[in-house]
Design a protein around this motif. Structure first.
Motif, PDB file in Angstrom:
ATOM      1  N   UNK A 132       0.668  -1.073   0.013  1.00 52.64           N
ATOM      2  CA  UNK A 132       0.054  -0.020   0.025  1.00 52.64           C
ATOM      3  C   UNK A 132       0.830   1.046  -0.250  1.00 52.64           C
ATOM      4  N   UNK A 133       0.663   2.169  -1.011  1.00 56.26           N
ATOM      5  CA  UNK A 133       1.799   3.198  -1.320  1.00 56.26           C
ATOM      6  C   UNK A 133       0.785   4.578  -1.113  1.00 56.26           C
ATOM      7  N   UNK A 134       1.339   5.443  -0.038  1.00 55.14           N
ATOM      8  CA  UNK A 134       0.997   6.744   0.200  1.00 55.14           C
ATOM      9  C   UNK A 134       1.866   7.671  -0.452  1.00 55.14           C
ATOM     10  N   UNK A 135       1.376   8.240  -1.638  1.00 52.51           N
ATOM     11  CA  UNK A 135       2.275   9.031  -2.426  1.00 52.51           C
ATOM     12  C   UNK A 135       1.860  10.581  -2.163  1.00 52.51           C
ATOM     13  N   UNK A 136       2.432  11.501  -1.799  1.00 60.01           N
ATOM     14  CA  UNK A 136       2.074  12.722  -1.503  1.00 60.01           C
ATOM     15  C   UNK A 136       2.969  13.720  -1.885  1.00 60.01           C
ATOM     16  N   UNK A 137       2.579  14.755  -2.286  1.00 53.57           N
ATOM     17  CA  UNK A 137       3.548  15.929  -3.013  1.00 53.57           C
ATOM     18  C   UNK A 137       3.708  16.860  -1.646  1.00 53.57           C
ATOM     19  N   UNK A 138       4.727  17.392  -1.913  1.00 56.51           N
ATOM     20  CA  UNK A 138       5.451  18.224  -0.789  1.00 56.51           C
ATOM     21  C   UNK A 138       5.470  19.822  -1.195  1.00 56.51           C
ATOM     22  N   UNK A 139       4.614  20.181  -2.038  1.00 54.17           N
ATOM     23  CA  UNK A 139       4.608  21.649  -2.492  1.00 54.17           C
ATOM     24  C   UNK A 139       3.933  22.356  -1.156  1.00 54.17           C
TER      25      UNK A 139
END
Length: 276
Positions: free
Chosen positions: A36-43
């Motif tokens: 299970x992958x939580x991909x999140x942007x850091x902008x």
């Protein structure tokens, strides 16, 4: 191919929870592992680099953004851990958090998995820091993408529909379906419009039959649009999966003219196996 290594996108939405449950069911049936992958942007939530921003304001904004991102990680990891016991995978279930451009992170990670399982269109459900665009991922990953509608937690039948136009992407989708959809007993090869423009249907049916699949040809005239014709067929015949190629033409062209892929991704009532 026997499924052994499944990647599932998780971002806390109802669609993502359905996708996780669907992926877990696939894994239990194949003895596979799920990441299970939580991909999140850091902008930044606010622009801390604007020329007008005083140094102290920049620091405050940066601190607030860092706190916000920490909150994203904690919130969604806690939500996933609450879901974990119901997935019944034990040590064959892993959770990862990876910062970066969300679609790029998922596409890159999918390259070393058998399939990526994602929820249906989520753009209106969640914050842009974790928003997923399934169509872009299908183009970039080089792996099949299984798109799961909200509330669909397991495959309902061994019957699939293959949207066939004779193109490269459709051929890739057919091969992926034969590899992945074990237990299917029947495939309807659906052509919309003039089937003579596609590869001879008899050859497609023969190929599927030699793989032990009961295959038949369904031909439909275009009603309103190709996408609407495919969706109408699926609503009427209720297959367990729609198999289709993604963006046989360029994504720009499909976006500009109102493409088949984008429409079906939003409105399909059943899982979609998407290949490019």
């Amino acid at each position: 191919m026997s499924l052994r290594n499944i990647l599932a996108a998780f971002n806390g939405t109802e669609s993502a929870v359905s996708a996780m449950q669907y992926a877990a069911g696939m894994a239990r049936g194949h003895g596979a592992h799920v990441t299970a992958l939580l991909a999140y942007a850091t902008h930044d939530a606010l622009n801390s680099h604007a020329a007008w921003a005083p140094r102290e304001a920049t620091r405050i904004i940066a601190d607030a953004s860092a706190e916000f991102l920490d909150g994203i990680e904690a919130q969604f990891e806690a939500q996933f851990e609450a879901l974990r016991p119901s997935l019944e995978l034990g040590d064959r279930l892993q959770f990862r958090r990876v910062p970066g451009r969300v679609d790029t992170v998922l596409s890159d990670c999918a390259q070393v998995h058998d399939v990526l399982v994602v929820g249906q269109d989520q753009s209106a459900e969640t914050d842009s820091h974790v928003s997923i665009h399934n169509d872009r991922i299908a183009l970039m990953s080089g792996r099949p993408v299984l798109v799961i509608p909200k509330g669909c937690v397991e495959r309902q039948s061994g019957h699939s529909v293959l949207a066939w136009d004779g193109g490269r992407a459709a051929a890739r989708a057919m091969a992926d379906a034969l590899d992945m959809l074990t237990g299917q007993t029947r495939i309807d090869v659906l052509t919309v419009g003039n089937p003579s423009l596609a590869r001879p249907i008899d050859e497609v049916l023969q190929h599927l039959t030699r793989h032990g699949i009961e295959a038949s040809h369904a031909e439909r005239a275009v009603e309103k649009s190709i996408a609407e014709t495919i969706l109408k067929y699926c609503r009427k015949h209720k297959p367990g999966t729609l198999v289709m190629g993604a963006y046989e033409h360029s994504k720009f062209r499909e976006d500009f003219f109102g493409g088949v892929t984008a429409r079906i991704l939003v409105d399909a009532p059943i899982p979609i196996l998407l290949s490019h």
